[in-house]
Design a protein around this motif. Sequence first.
Motif, PDB file in Angstrom:
ATOM      1  N   GLY A  40       4.221 -11.580  -1.382  1.00 36.47           N
ATOM      2  CA  GLY A  40       4.989 -10.700  -0.736  1.00 36.47           C
ATOM      3  C   GLY A  40       5.452  -9.588  -1.580  1.00 36.47           C
ATOM      4  O   GLY A  40       6.125  -8.455  -0.365  1.00 36.47           O
ATOM      5  N   ASN A  41       4.838  -8.785  -2.372  1.00 34.40           N
ATOM      6  CA  ASN A  41       5.576  -7.910  -2.766  1.00 34.40           C
ATOM      7  C   ASN A  41       4.208  -6.759  -3.847  1.00 34.40           C
ATOM      8  O   ASN A  41       3.970  -5.988  -4.114  1.00 34.40           O
ATOM      9  N   SER A  42       3.233  -7.450  -3.049  1.00 34.77           N
ATOM     10  CA  SER A  42       1.924  -7.013  -3.876  1.00 34.77           C
ATOM     11  C   SER A  42       1.109  -6.335  -2.747  1.00 34.77           C
ATOM     12  O   SER A  42       0.507  -4.976  -3.407  1.00 34.77           O
ATOM     13  N   THR A  43       1.221  -6.579  -1.761  1.00 38.73           N
ATOM     14  CA  THR A  43       0.064  -5.928  -0.384  1.00 38.73           C
ATOM     15  C   THR A  43       1.089  -6.366   0.981  1.00 38.73           C
ATOM     16  O   THR A  43       1.870  -6.484   1.181  1.00 38.73           O
ATOM     17  N   PHE A  44       0.628  -5.013   2.255  1.00 38.80           N
ATOM     18  CA  PHE A  44       1.419  -5.433   3.232  1.00 38.80           C
ATOM     19  C   PHE A  44       0.458  -6.593   3.729  1.00 38.80           C
ATOM     20  O   PHE A  44       0.286  -7.020   5.426  1.00 38.80           O
ATOM     21  N   ASN A  45      -0.894  -6.399   3.020  1.00 39.92           N
ATOM     22  CA  ASN A  45      -2.151  -7.450   4.376  1.00 39.92           C
ATOM     23  C   ASN A  45      -1.682  -8.914   4.583  1.00 39.92           C
ATOM     24  O   ASN A  45      -0.893  -9.336   3.904  1.00 39.92           O
ATOM     25  N   ARG A  46      -1.575  -9.326   5.775  1.00 35.88           N
ATOM     26  CA  ARG A  46      -1.011 -10.393   5.933  1.00 35.88           C
ATOM     27  C   ARG A  46      -2.294 -11.760   5.726  1.00 35.88           C
ATOM     28  O   ARG A  46      -1.868 -12.996   5.930  1.00 35.88           O
ATOM     29  N   VAL A  47      -3.466 -11.430   5.101  1.00 33.44           N
ATOM     30  CA  VAL A  47      -4.474 -12.247   5.521  1.00 33.44           C
ATOM     31  C   VAL A  47      -5.631 -11.697   4.455  1.00 33.44           C
ATOM     32  O   VAL A  47      -5.650 -10.325   4.134  1.00 33.44           O
ATOM     33  N   CYS A  48      -5.962 -12.441   3.687  1.00 31.62           N
ATOM     34  CA  CYS A  48      -7.437 -12.175   2.958  1.00 31.62           C
ATOM     35  C   CYS A  48      -7.908 -11.083   3.761  1.00 31.62           C
ATOM     36  O   CYS A  48      -9.077 -12.376   4.374  1.00 31.62           O
ATOM     37  N   LYS A 157       6.270  -3.151   6.886  1.00 24.73           N
ATOM     38  CA  LYS A 157       7.058  -4.355   6.648  1.00 24.73           C
ATOM     39  C   LYS A 157       6.187  -4.890   6.320  1.00 24.73           C
ATOM     40  O   LYS A 157       4.772  -4.807   6.241  1.00 24.73           O
ATOM     41  N   ASP A 158       6.863  -5.776   5.166  1.00 26.92           N
ATOM     42  CA  ASP A 158       6.191  -7.340   4.450  1.00 26.92           C
ATOM     43  C   ASP A 158       5.770  -8.070   5.359  1.00 26.92           C
ATOM     44  O   ASP A 158       5.921  -8.033   6.693  1.00 26.92           O
ATOM     45  N   ARG A 159       5.178  -8.985   5.379  1.00 20.77           N
ATOM     46  CA  ARG A 159       4.871 -10.459   5.820  1.00 20.77           C
ATOM     47  C   ARG A 159       5.841 -11.343   6.678  1.00 20.77           C
ATOM     48  O   ARG A 159       5.798 -12.177   7.254  1.00 20.77           O
ATOM     49  N   PHE A 160       6.899 -10.762   5.619  1.00 21.00           N
ATOM     50  CA  PHE A 160       8.405 -11.398   6.168  1.00 21.00           C
ATOM     51  C   PHE A 160       8.768 -10.692   7.212  1.00 21.00           C
ATOM     52  O   PHE A 160      10.587 -10.764   7.760  1.00 21.00           O
ATOM     53  N   ASP A 161       8.403  -9.889   8.136  1.00 18.49           N
ATOM     54  CA  ASP A 161       9.472  -8.106   9.079  1.00 18.49           C
ATOM     55  C   ASP A 161      10.148  -8.012   8.489  1.00 18.49           C
ATOM     56  O   ASP A 161      11.156  -7.693   8.948  1.00 18.49           O
ATOM     57  N   VAL A 162      10.119  -7.761   6.774  1.00 12.61           N
ATOM     58  CA  VAL A 162      11.266  -7.088   6.545  1.00 12.61           C
ATOM     59  C   VAL A 162      10.918  -5.396   5.625  1.00 12.61           C
ATOM     60  O   VAL A 162       9.402  -5.358   4.780  1.00 12.61           O
ATOM     61  N   TRP A 163      11.462  -4.145   5.950  1.00 14.55           N
ATOM     62  CA  TRP A 163      10.624  -3.279   6.166  1.00 14.55           C
ATOM     63  C   TRP A 163      11.159  -2.941   3.868  1.00 14.55           C
ATOM     64  O   TRP A 163      11.987  -3.317   3.149  1.00 14.55           O
ATOM     65  N   GLN A 164       9.687  -2.409   3.885  1.00 11.08           N
ATOM     66  CA  GLN A 164       9.399  -1.817   2.581  1.00 11.08           C
ATOM     67  C   GLN A 164       9.346  -0.744   2.215  1.00 11.08           C
ATOM     68  O   GLN A 164       8.976   0.211   3.186  1.00 11.08           O
ATOM     69  N   ASP A 165      10.234  -0.256   0.696  1.00 11.28           N
ATOM     70  CA  ASP A 165       9.520   1.150   0.472  1.00 11.28           C
ATOM     71  C   ASP A 165       8.430   0.967  -0.818  1.00 11.28           C
ATOM     72  O   ASP A 165       8.224  -0.323  -0.944  1.00 11.28           O
ATOM     73  N   THR A 166       7.692   1.861  -0.948  1.00  9.24           N
ATOM     74  CA  THR A 166       6.309   1.856  -1.947  1.00  9.24           C
ATOM     75  C   THR A 166       7.457   3.168  -2.833  1.00  9.24           C
ATOM     76  O   THR A 166       7.498   4.077  -2.640  1.00  9.24           O
ATOM     77  N   THR A 167       6.364   3.092  -4.308  1.00 10.90           N
ATOM     78  CA  THR A 167       6.719   4.135  -5.802  1.00 10.90           C
ATOM     79  C   THR A 167       5.353   4.623  -5.744  1.00 10.90           C
ATOM     80  O   THR A 167       4.130   3.660  -5.826  1.00 10.90           O
ATOM     81  N   LEU A 168       5.280   5.441  -5.040  1.00 11.97           N
ATOM     82  CA  LEU A 168       3.637   6.282  -5.845  1.00 11.97           C
ATOM     83  C   LEU A 168       3.522   6.823  -6.976  1.00 11.97           C
ATOM     84  O   LEU A 168       4.708   7.434  -7.883  1.00 11.97           O
ATOM     85  N   MET A 169       2.680   6.279  -7.980  1.00  9.92           N
ATOM     86  CA  MET A 169       2.410   6.105  -9.369  1.00  9.92           C
ATOM     87  C   MET A 169       0.523   6.585  -9.763  1.00  9.92           C
ATOM     88  O   MET A 169      -0.098   6.885  -9.066  1.00  9.92           O
ATOM     89  N   GLU A 170       1.202   7.899 -11.058  1.00  8.06           N
ATOM     90  CA  GLU A 170      -0.412   8.910 -11.055  1.00  8.06           C
ATOM     91  C   GLU A 170      -1.016   8.872 -12.168  1.00  8.06           C
ATOM     92  O   GLU A 170       0.600   8.901 -13.246  1.00  8.06           O
TER      93      GLU A 170
END
Length: 173
Positions: A40-48, A157-170
């Motif tokens: 639950g901390n790598s992607t917002f996808n819920r299924v592969c 929202k992550d798979r637990f329906d919790v809003w998440q922030d994302t960090t953009l890195m370049e």
Amino acid sequence: MNSQKTTSDTISPRAALIRPMLTEDWTGVAEIYARGIIEGNSTFNRVCPPYEKWDAGHLPFCRFVYEIDGTVEGWITVCPTSGMDAYRGSVEVSLYVDKAFRGRSIGPALMKHLISEAPKYGIWSLLSVICSVNTHSIHMHEKCGFRTIGTRERIAKDRFDVWQDTTLMELRL
């Protein structure tokens, strides 16, 4: 000095290599990705997704696996950041390491390999969009030369329906 070899001296180290990802690697790649979804901390996808859908969303080059003794233990690939031709050299990175093998420098090895190979394909900018709670990934990216260019707050929202922030890195190549 004793010249006899002990059992531990004769055991060969595990053979590790980074190589291009093959279609036949999908089972191992998908298993690692599916475990990342569960964490639950790598992607917002819920299924592969099935291979065909995953394949269509990623560029056909700069796909690499980290393999030890025939087992895929990590992978890295890129997808376009935009469909516009002007952005063709700017890609988004996906990097996953099997949880059982984290902390062994597999992630940095894959990233450094991508950094060395990407310019051969006209890539000039690597973008990573990281769940902000994934501080290990953020630190690994920093060690590989990436810089933070922004944060998107409560973006999904992550798979637990919790809003998440994302960090953009370049990383500019």
